[in-house]
Design a protein around this motif. Sequence first.
Motif, mmCIF file in Angstrom:
data_model
loop_
_atom_site.group_PDB
_atom_site.id
_atom_site.type_symbol
_atom_site.label_atom_id
_atom_site.label_comp_id
_atom_site.label_asym_id
_atom_site.label_seq_id
_atom_site.Cartn_x
_atom_site.Cartn_y
_atom_site.Cartn_z
ATOM 1 N N GLN A 36 44.367 55.400 38.390
ATOM 2 C CA GLN A 36 43.938 56.787 38.560
ATOM 3 C C GLN A 36 45.122 57.673 38.933
ATOM 4 N N ARG A 37 45.949 57.166 39.825
ATOM 5 C CA ARG A 37 47.110 57.961 40.266
ATOM 6 C C ARG A 37 48.076 58.199 39.103
ATOM 7 N N ILE A 38 48.328 57.162 38.327
ATOM 8 C CA ILE A 38 49.245 57.295 37.189
ATOM 9 C C ILE A 38 48.710 58.332 36.202
ATOM 10 N N ILE A 39 47.438 58.211 35.860
ATOM 11 C CA ILE A 39 46.852 59.123 34.866
ATOM 12 C C ILE A 39 46.821 60.553 35.397
ATOM 13 N N MET A 40 46.438 60.714 36.650
ATOM 14 C CA MET A 40 46.304 62.070 37.197
ATOM 15 C C MET A 40 47.659 62.733 37.415
ATOM 16 N N GLU A 41 48.665 61.948 37.773
ATOM 17 C CA GLU A 41 49.993 62.540 38.003
ATOM 18 C C GLU A 41 50.687 62.902 36.704
ATOM 19 N N LYS A 42 50.446 62.118 35.663
ATOM 20 C CA LYS A 42 51.299 62.230 34.481
ATOM 21 C C LYS A 42 50.593 62.734 33.229
ATOM 22 N N THR A 43 49.276 62.891 33.268
ATOM 23 C CA THR A 43 48.569 63.350 32.071
ATOM 24 C C THR A 43 47.533 64.408 32.458
ATOM 25 N N ALA A 44 46.954 65.035 31.448
ATOM 26 C CA ALA A 44 45.874 65.994 31.688
ATOM 27 C C ALA A 44 44.510 65.352 31.427
ATOM 28 N N TYR A 45 44.485 64.041 31.217
ATOM 29 C CA TYR A 45 43.229 63.369 30.908
ATOM 30 C C TYR A 45 42.384 63.200 32.167
ATOM 31 N N GLU A 46 41.079 63.167 31.957
ATOM 32 C CA GLU A 46 40.174 62.864 33.064
ATOM 33 C C GLU A 46 39.972 61.363 33.109
ATOM 34 N N ILE A 47 39.869 60.836 34.307
ATOM 35 C CA ILE A 47 39.633 59.396 34.444
ATOM 36 C C ILE A 47 38.496 59.135 35.423
ATOM 37 N N VAL A 48 37.594 58.274 34.991
ATOM 38 C CA VAL A 48 36.482 57.799 35.811
ATOM 39 C C VAL A 48 36.722 56.319 36.022
ATOM 40 N N THR A 49 36.515 55.833 37.248
ATOM 41 C CA THR A 49 36.765 54.420 37.511
ATOM 42 C C THR A 49 35.515 53.753 38.075
ATOM 43 N N THR A 50 35.412 52.461 37.793
ATOM 44 C CA THR A 50 34.364 51.666 38.452
ATOM 45 C C THR A 50 34.865 50.250 38.686
ATOM 46 N N ASN A 51 34.516 49.685 39.846
ATOM 47 C CA ASN A 51 34.887 48.291 40.085
ATOM 48 C C ASN A 51 33.717 47.356 39.783
ATOM 49 N N SER A 52 32.663 47.910 39.191
ATOM 50 C CA SER A 52 31.515 47.094 38.811
ATOM 51 C C SER A 52 31.282 47.179 37.314
ATOM 52 N N ALA A 53 31.561 46.078 36.639
ATOM 53 C CA ALA A 53 31.382 46.054 35.186
ATOM 54 C C ALA A 53 29.929 46.332 34.804
ATOM 55 N N LEU A 54 29.020 46.020 35.710
ATOM 56 C CA LEU A 54 27.597 46.238 35.422
ATOM 57 C C LEU A 54 27.248 47.720 35.305
ATOM 58 N N GLU A 55 28.113 48.578 35.834
ATOM 59 C CA GLU A 55 27.873 50.028 35.737
ATOM 60 C C GLU A 55 28.291 50.599 34.392
ATOM 61 N N VAL A 56 29.026 49.823 33.621
ATOM 62 C CA VAL A 56 29.610 50.363 32.387
ATOM 63 C C VAL A 56 28.562 50.853 31.383
ATOM 64 N N PRO A 57 27.500 50.077 31.114
ATOM 65 C CA PRO A 57 26.510 50.580 30.138
ATOM 66 C C PRO A 57 25.951 51.939 30.530
ATOM 67 N N GLY A 58 25.626 52.110 31.801
ATOM 68 C CA GLY A 58 25.079 53.380 32.270
ATOM 69 C C GLY A 58 26.077 54.520 32.131
ATOM 70 N N LEU A 59 27.337 54.232 32.425
ATOM 71 C CA LEU A 59 28.377 55.268 32.292
ATOM 72 C C LEU A 59 28.555 55.668 30.834
ATOM 73 N N LEU A 60 28.508 54.687 29.947
ATOM 74 C CA LEU A 60 28.665 54.994 28.511
ATOM 75 C C LEU A 60 27.449 55.755 27.980
ATOM 76 N N ASP A 61 26.299 55.530 28.612
ATOM 77 C CA ASP A 61 25.086 56.252 28.208
ATOM 78 C C ASP A 61 25.147 57.730 28.581
#
Length: 129
Positions: A19-44
Motif C-alpha cells: 500500500q505504501r509503495i503504491i500510494m507514494e509512487k502512483t496515482a492508483y487506488e489500492i484496496v487490501t485484504t488479509n482474508s482471501a475469503l473476502e475476495v469474491p465479495g470485493l470483486l462483486d
Amino acid sequence: MKQRILAVDDEPDMLILLQRIIMEKTAYEIVTTNSALEVPGLLDTQQFDVVITDLSMPKLDGLDILKLVRDRGQGELVILITAFGDYETSEKARELGVHDYIHKPFRKEQILATVEQAMEIQRARQAEL
Ligand SMILES: [Mg+2]
C-alpha cells in the motif's frame, strides 16, 4: 476514473508495504485484504484493474484466487507473489492465466514496473471499448 488494485496477502505487514509503495509512487487506488475469503465479495462490489495476490495463504491460496478471478471473466489482471524458484507453481499459474509474477523478496522498483505494465494493458483495453 482512477485505476484500482486489489492486494491480497495473509501477512498484514506485506499489505502495508504494498500500500505504501503504491500510494507514494502512483496515482492508483489500492484496496487490501488479509482474508482471501473476502475476495469474491470485493470483486462483486468494486471494480479493479489488477489483483496482486500472495501465493501462500491459508484457506484460499494464490492459485485459488487466480482461478476465481479468471473464472469470473471480468478482465482483472492477476499478479502472483511467489517465492523465487517455485517453478511448479509458476507453470500451474501460467496454465490458469496469470499475468505476471513478483518474486519475494522483491524490490520496490519491481512492484512498480510490474503494476505499471499491467495498468498500461488495461488502459489500452479501455481505449478500445
Ligand atoms: Mg503468505
